[in-house]
Design a protein around this motif. Structure first.
Motif, PDB file in Angstrom:
ATOM      1  N   UNK A   1      64.934 -11.158 -35.392  1.00 24.81           N
ATOM      2  CA  UNK A   1      64.183 -12.524 -34.906  1.00 24.81           C
ATOM      3  C   UNK A   1      63.034 -11.540 -33.488  1.00 24.81           C
ATOM      4  N   UNK A   2      61.944 -12.021 -33.041  1.00 28.09           N
ATOM      5  CA  UNK A   2      61.097 -11.485 -31.963  1.00 28.09           C
ATOM      6  C   UNK A   2      61.984 -11.760 -30.107  1.00 28.09           C
ATOM      7  N   UNK A   3      61.126 -12.568 -29.295  1.00 23.39           N
ATOM      8  CA  UNK A   3      60.714 -12.100 -28.075  1.00 23.39           C
ATOM      9  C   UNK A   3      60.278 -13.846 -28.389  1.00 23.39           C
ATOM     10  N   UNK A   4      61.495 -14.293 -26.910  1.00 18.56           N
ATOM     11  CA  UNK A   4      61.345 -16.008 -27.038  1.00 18.56           C
ATOM     12  C   UNK A   4      61.000 -15.831 -24.880  1.00 18.56           C
ATOM     13  N   UNK A   5      60.780 -17.031 -25.033  1.00 12.90           N
ATOM     14  CA  UNK A   5      60.233 -17.181 -23.231  1.00 12.90           C
ATOM     15  C   UNK A   5      60.393 -18.627 -23.262  1.00 12.90           C
ATOM     16  N   UNK A   6      61.307 -18.673 -22.196  1.00 14.17           N
ATOM     17  CA  UNK A   6      61.772 -20.486 -21.867  1.00 14.17           C
ATOM     18  C   UNK A   6      61.521 -20.263 -20.441  1.00 14.17           C
ATOM     19  N   UNK A   7      60.050 -21.441 -20.241  1.00  9.69           N
ATOM     20  CA  UNK A   7      59.797 -21.801 -19.358  1.00  9.69           C
ATOM     21  C   UNK A   7      60.956 -22.787 -18.396  1.00  9.69           C
ATOM     22  N   UNK A   8      60.346 -23.167 -17.040  1.00  7.45           N
ATOM     23  CA  UNK A   8      61.794 -24.114 -16.917  1.00  7.45           C
ATOM     24  C   UNK A   8      63.104 -23.836 -17.188  1.00  7.45           C
ATOM     25  N   UNK A   9      63.359 -23.442 -16.905  1.00  6.79           N
ATOM     26  CA  UNK A   9      64.397 -22.555 -18.062  1.00  6.79           C
ATOM     27  C   UNK A   9      65.973 -23.504 -16.814  1.00  6.79           C
ATOM     28  N   UNK A  10      65.931 -23.250 -16.154  1.00  4.58           N
ATOM     29  CA  UNK A  10      66.788 -24.371 -15.151  1.00  4.58           C
ATOM     30  C   UNK A  10      68.350 -23.667 -15.269  1.00  4.58           C
ATOM     31  N   UNK A  11      68.997 -23.953 -15.790  1.00  5.00           N
ATOM     32  CA  UNK A  11      70.504 -23.671 -15.781  1.00  5.00           C
ATOM     33  C   UNK A  11      70.978 -22.209 -16.870  1.00  5.00           C
ATOM     34  N   UNK A  12      69.650 -22.627 -18.269  1.00  5.26           N
ATOM     35  CA  UNK A  12      69.762 -21.707 -18.732  1.00  5.26           C
ATOM     36  C   UNK A  12      70.444 -22.202 -19.895  1.00  5.26           C
ATOM     37  N   UNK A  13      70.740 -23.154 -20.171  1.00  5.07           N
ATOM     38  CA  UNK A  13      71.649 -23.240 -21.307  1.00  5.07           C
ATOM     39  C   UNK A  13      70.512 -23.522 -22.776  1.00  5.07           C
ATOM     40  N   UNK A  14      69.041 -23.609 -22.588  1.00  2.57           N
ATOM     41  CA  UNK A  14      68.159 -23.326 -23.726  1.00  2.57           C
ATOM     42  C   UNK A  14      67.895 -21.796 -24.002  1.00  2.57           C
ATOM     43  N   UNK A  15      68.149 -20.660 -22.945  1.00  3.96           N
ATOM     44  CA  UNK A  15      67.920 -20.059 -23.234  1.00  3.96           C
ATOM     45  C   UNK A  15      69.087 -18.978 -24.170  1.00  3.96           C
ATOM     46  N   UNK A  16      70.428 -19.376 -23.825  1.00  5.93           N
ATOM     47  CA  UNK A  16      71.150 -18.832 -23.984  1.00  5.93           C
ATOM     48  C   UNK A  16      71.696 -19.142 -25.629  1.00  5.93           C
TER      49      UNK A  16
END
Length: 204
Positions: A1-16
């Motif tokens: 997979x490629x790159x992803x940007x999480x905007x307004x990540x907060x605690x980082x749950x979605x990023x993880x």
């Protein structure tokens, strides 16, 4: 997979979750969040995430401060990644595959800055995808917007602004969301999902 940007990540749950799925993730938020709880959570969970995937299967999550109201994005977007975690190395320009934002439409004066940030990231990423050439072969990132609808009028305002800025916005069906959750082993009762929506935006 490629790159992803999480905007307004907060605690980082979605990023993880994105990292677990194999994306090279840049988690962003305002400096007060990025430099404290977000950075701390990413650092604290790095070894755990690697052990779940099996070691070597994930890229480090980059954390960056990004203020939507500043209207100044790095170009290329690969500047958001650490040199040792971006997967490209050597300043390689690579387009963003996915832009994700969750529960970020909660305040009227942030709606337009956030949408302009998403738009500009799409445009800059497409330039990387075609090597800075003309419009032929342009490829824009997939944009996924998750919302907890507290104010239907505010969401409608966001959708109207997005449409004016060139996005085609479509709500992901509740059945599809439920099946996706169940496939991942998450079983939520309907009342637990009330008010939650996922929208797919395509920049044209």
């Amino acid at each position: 997979r490629g790159r992803a940007i999480d905007l307004g990540a907060g605690t980082g749950l979605t990023s993880h979750i994105l990292s677990f799925l194999g994306f090279r993730v840049c988690a962003t938020d305002i400096a007060q969040i990025a430099d404290t709880i977000l950075c701390e959570n990413v650092s604290r969970n790095a070894d755990l995430l690697a052990s779940i995937v099996g070691g070597g299967g994930t890229f480090p999550i980059s954390v960056r401060a990004l203020d939507w109201t500043a209207l100044a994005l790095p170009s290329p977007p690969s500047a958001l990644w650490d040199d040792d975690g971006g997967g490209g190395g050597g300043g390689e320009e690579e387009e963003v595959e996915v832009i994700v934002t969750a529960d970020t439409f909660y305040k009227q004066d942030l709606v337009r800055p956030l949408i302009l940030t998403i738009r500009d990231l799409c445009i800059v990423s497409a330039r990387c995808a075609r090597g800075g050439s003309g419009k032929e072969g342009k490829r824009f990132p997939l944009v996924l917007v998750a919302v907890e609808v507290r104010d239907r009028g505010l969401l409608q305002c966001a959708l109207e602004v997005a449409a004016r800025e060139g996005f085609e916005c479509r709500k992901v069906g509740d059945g599809r969301v439920r099946r996706g959750l169940e496939a991942a082993g998450v079983h939520w009762a309907k009342e637990e999902w009330d008010g939650g929506e996922i929208w797919r935006w395509a920049f044209k």
